[in-house]
Design a protein around this motif. Structure first.
Motif, PDB file in Angstrom:
ATOM      1  N   THR A 271     -16.883 -36.006  42.591  1.00 50.38           N
ATOM      2  CA  THR A 271     -15.523 -36.949  43.789  1.00 50.38           C
ATOM      3  C   THR A 271     -16.887 -37.784  44.100  1.00 50.38           C
ATOM      4  N   PHE A 272     -16.613 -39.124  44.062  1.00 58.07           N
ATOM      5  CA  PHE A 272     -17.630 -40.609  44.231  1.00 58.07           C
ATOM      6  C   PHE A 272     -17.240 -41.451  45.593  1.00 58.07           C
ATOM      7  N   LEU A 273     -17.748 -41.225  45.965  1.00 58.14           N
ATOM      8  CA  LEU A 273     -17.713 -42.195  47.407  1.00 58.14           C
ATOM      9  C   LEU A 273     -18.590 -43.556  47.139  1.00 58.14           C
ATOM     10  N   ASN A 274     -17.368 -44.773  48.625  1.00 66.53           N
ATOM     11  CA  ASN A 274     -18.150 -45.334  48.865  1.00 66.53           C
ATOM     12  C   ASN A 274     -19.192 -46.180  47.680  1.00 66.53           C
ATOM     13  N   ALA A 275     -18.107 -46.756  46.757  1.00 67.23           N
ATOM     14  CA  ALA A 275     -18.805 -47.607  45.604  1.00 67.23           C
ATOM     15  C   ALA A 275     -19.091 -48.777  46.421  1.00 67.23           C
ATOM     16  N   PRO A 276     -20.336 -49.323  46.011  1.00 65.12           N
ATOM     17  CA  PRO A 276     -20.663 -50.881  46.906  1.00 65.12           C
ATOM     18  C   PRO A 276     -19.738 -52.039  46.115  1.00 65.12           C
ATOM     19  N   ALA A 277     -19.693 -51.156  44.295  1.00 63.27           N
ATOM     20  CA  ALA A 277     -18.721 -52.668  44.011  1.00 63.27           C
ATOM     21  C   ALA A 277     -17.660 -51.081  42.898  1.00 63.27           C
ATOM     22  N   TYR A 278     -18.331 -51.534  41.531  1.00 66.24           N
ATOM     23  CA  TYR A 278     -16.978 -51.005  40.527  1.00 66.24           C
ATOM     24  C   TYR A 278     -17.458 -49.116  41.170  1.00 66.24           C
ATOM     25  N   THR A 279     -17.055 -48.027  40.658  1.00 66.37           N
ATOM     26  CA  THR A 279     -17.026 -46.692  40.782  1.00 66.37           C
ATOM     27  C   THR A 279     -17.610 -46.525  39.370  1.00 66.37           C
TER      28      THR A 279
ATOM     29  N   TYR B 242     -13.796 -40.960  28.147  1.00 62.73           N
ATOM     30  CA  TYR B 242     -13.017 -39.959  28.456  1.00 62.73           C
ATOM     31  C   TYR B 242     -13.570 -39.315  30.234  1.00 62.73           C
ATOM     32  N   ILE B 243     -12.321 -39.873  31.088  1.00 63.48           N
ATOM     33  CA  ILE B 243     -12.780 -39.832  33.229  1.00 63.48           C
ATOM     34  C   ILE B 243     -12.030 -38.993  33.335  1.00 63.48           C
ATOM     35  N   HIS B 244     -11.955 -37.388  33.553  1.00 61.59           N
ATOM     36  CA  HIS B 244     -11.385 -36.436  34.084  1.00 61.59           C
ATOM     37  C   HIS B 244     -11.072 -36.185  35.115  1.00 61.59           C
ATOM     38  N   ARG B 245     -10.542 -35.499  35.804  1.00 60.18           N
ATOM     39  CA  ARG B 245     -10.791 -34.753  36.953  1.00 60.18           C
ATOM     40  C   ARG B 245     -11.501 -35.664  37.951  1.00 60.18           C
ATOM     41  N   VAL B 246     -11.291 -36.681  38.267  1.00 56.50           N
ATOM     42  CA  VAL B 246     -12.560 -37.772  39.368  1.00 56.50           C
ATOM     43  C   VAL B 246     -12.116 -37.946  40.483  1.00 56.50           C
ATOM     44  N   THR B 247     -12.577 -37.896  41.274  1.00 48.89           N
ATOM     45  CA  THR B 247     -12.205 -38.157  42.984  1.00 48.89           C
ATOM     46  C   THR B 247     -12.816 -39.916  43.011  1.00 48.89           C
ATOM     47  N   ALA B 248     -12.192 -41.221  43.090  1.00 49.58           N
ATOM     48  CA  ALA B 248     -13.456 -42.369  43.804  1.00 49.58           C
ATOM     49  C   ALA B 248     -12.559 -42.745  44.961  1.00 49.58           C
ATOM     50  N   ASN B 249     -13.640 -43.212  46.172  1.00 45.52           N
ATOM     51  CA  ASN B 249     -12.490 -43.176  47.192  1.00 45.52           C
ATOM     52  C   ASN B 249     -14.132 -44.381  47.571  1.00 45.52           C
ATOM     53  N   THR B 250     -13.159 -45.266  48.519  1.00 48.00           N
ATOM     54  CA  THR B 250     -13.531 -45.908  49.363  1.00 48.00           C
ATOM     55  C   THR B 250     -12.585 -46.467  50.740  1.00 48.00           C
ATOM     56  N   SER B 251     -13.068 -47.078  51.533  1.00 49.08           N
ATOM     57  CA  SER B 251     -12.474 -47.003  52.702  1.00 49.08           C
ATOM     58  C   SER B 251     -11.382 -48.396  52.316  1.00 49.08           C
ATOM     59  N   PRO B 252     -10.131 -47.998  53.196  1.00 50.62           N
ATOM     60  CA  PRO B 252      -9.052 -49.602  52.250  1.00 50.62           C
ATOM     61  C   PRO B 252      -9.740 -51.083  52.912  1.00 50.62           C
ATOM     62  N   GLU B 253     -10.821 -51.277  53.772  1.00 53.65           N
ATOM     63  CA  GLU B 253     -11.124 -52.402  54.485  1.00 53.65           C
ATOM     64  C   GLU B 253     -12.631 -52.737  52.698  1.00 53.65           C
TER      65      GLU B 253
ATOM     66  N   PRO C   4     -14.470 -54.479  50.495  1.00 51.76           N
ATOM     67  CA  PRO C   4     -14.149 -55.874  50.326  1.00 51.76           C
ATOM     68  C   PRO C   4     -14.188 -55.777  48.122  1.00 51.76           C
ATOM     69  N   TYR C   5     -13.008 -55.528  47.305  1.00 53.46           N
ATOM     70  CA  TYR C   5     -13.425 -56.679  46.149  1.00 53.46           C
ATOM     71  C   TYR C   5     -13.834 -54.772  45.675  1.00 53.46           C
ATOM     72  N   THR C   6     -13.451 -53.626  46.158  1.00 47.12           N
ATOM     73  CA  THR C   6     -14.129 -52.417  45.747  1.00 47.12           C
ATOM     74  C   THR C   6     -13.234 -52.225  44.531  1.00 47.12           C
ATOM     75  N   ILE C   7     -13.783 -51.821  42.995  1.00 48.86           N
ATOM     76  CA  ILE C   7     -12.487 -51.425  42.214  1.00 48.86           C
ATOM     77  C   ILE C   7     -12.868 -50.051  41.851  1.00 48.86           C
ATOM     78  N   GLY C   8     -12.144 -49.090  41.445  1.00 49.67           N
ATOM     79  CA  GLY C   8     -12.629 -47.339  40.780  1.00 49.67           C
ATOM     80  C   GLY C   8     -13.011 -47.639  39.376  1.00 49.67           C
ATOM     81  N   ILE C   9     -11.831 -47.502  38.611  1.00 48.99           N
ATOM     82  CA  ILE C   9     -12.616 -47.462  37.048  1.00 48.99           C
ATOM     83  C   ILE C   9     -12.214 -49.012  36.222  1.00 48.99           C
TER      84      ILE C   9
ATOM     85  N   SER D 186      -8.907 -51.552  36.595  1.00 48.71           N
ATOM     86  CA  SER D 186      -8.618 -52.994  36.130  1.00 48.71           C
ATOM     87  C   SER D 186      -9.146 -52.955  34.794  1.00 48.71           C
ATOM     88  N   LEU D 187      -8.716 -53.161  34.578  1.00 49.74           N
ATOM     89  CA  LEU D 187      -8.999 -53.723  32.308  1.00 49.74           C
ATOM     90  C   LEU D 187      -9.424 -54.422  32.313  1.00 49.74           C
TER      91      LEU D 187
END
Length: 312
Positions: free
Chosen positions: A59-67, A77-88, A90-95, A118-119
């Protein structure tokens, strides 16, 4: 420098028994919003020019930019990962698979401030000259939120090309847009051979977005005649609830979007039947459709059985 990073590595596994990594992004988000940063924000995980990379059961929380950011990588291979940041946030992207090939993202939950997945594949003349595509990507059985962006986006940095992507099984919720294709004049490159199916959307602003005039340029050295190709995009077996706009497809006169195929799509609109109902908006796009509700714009209404493959 990313918290976990590697360059020219082989056979890498980053895993845990659902352990948690907290990027403490609030510090970075505040400075980004106040324009007080003098350098780019770090990512939580980044691999460059690496092969056989596995990230799982974390589980990844609160990435500064990309997770998770993979650049010039193969067999990821990215498998069984949880990544969360606040809806607010700015411009945070998961994978972000970036100029990477043979990528699988599966059984994961990603809730981001901007894009969930985002590809990308390079920016303007730099991406064109390096010519490393993002290709052969599988995205399966994921739960996604892109609060101010998209749950799944292609581009807008796509100058090296994005092709042969299959999205099969996604729950998309509380996102500004569901599936987005972004590019602009000067990008060059292509987005082609994309197949998206078995999607359930809930509380989404625009279900499908394709914008040929999106994004900026890194400098003045881009070729204004480098027109991107967007072609052979298939969207099918998709349902949606509480959708504001079914689709915005805006290509350009110099390079219209072609071979966009829609089938078996049913979207429940927030403003269905109202005088302001403008479910589909299209310009410089060509394609076909079958069994689509609400009825798409005239550029996408006809049905054609031939599809073939795109030629760059």
């Amino acid at each position: 420098m990313s918290l976990i990073n590697g360059y020219e590595l082989h056979d890498v596994v980053v895993t845990g028994d659902n352990g948690t990594i907290d990027g403490q992004g609030l510090f970075w988000w505040d400075r980004f919003n106040s324009h007080s940063l003098k350098y780019s924000r770090p990512h939580l995980v980044e691999f460059v020019s690496s092969e056989n990379v596995v990230v799982s059961n974390l589980t990844f929380l609160n990435a500064p930019a990309y997770t998770i950011h993979t650049v010039y990588c193969s067999h990821v291979y990215i498998h069984r990962v949880t990544a969360n940041t606040s809806p607010e946030s700015p411009y945070t992207i998961g994978i972000v698979p970036d100029s990477s090939d043979n990528v699988c993202i599966q059984d994961s939950t990603i809730n981001m401030g901007y894009d969930a997945i985002s590809l990308k594949s390079g920016w303007d003349q730099y991406g064109i000259s390096f010519a490393r595509a993002t290709a052969n990507v599988q995205i399966r059985d994921v739960h996604l939120r892109g609060a101010s962006g998209s749950s799944i986006s292609f581009g807008s940095e796509m100058s090296g090309g994005i092709s042969d992507v299959v999205v099969l099984g996604a729950y998309i919720h509380n996102s500004l847009s569901g599936i987005a294709f972004r590019t602009t004049k000067g990008r060059g490159g292509y987005i082609k051979e994309i197949d998206v199916s078995d999607i359930h959307m809930v509380n989404v602003g625009t279900a499908f977005l394709a914008n040929g005039s999106f994004g900026t340029h890194p400098d003045s050295g881009f070729d204004k005649n480098a027109f991107p190709l967007v072609s052979h995009v298939r969207l099918h077996d998709i349902v949606g609830e509480n959708i504001s706009v079914a689709g915005d497809f805006f290509g350009t006169e110099e390079s219209p979007f072609t071979s966009v195929v829609l089938s078996n799509i049913s979207l429940s609109m927030t403003n269905s039947g109202s005088p302001d109902d403008d479910s589909w908006r299209c310009l410089y796009v060509e394609g076909s459709s079958e069994s689509v509700v609400p009825e798409p714009c005239s550029e996408l209404e006809s049905y054609e059985s031939s599809y073939g493959r795109a030629v760059a």
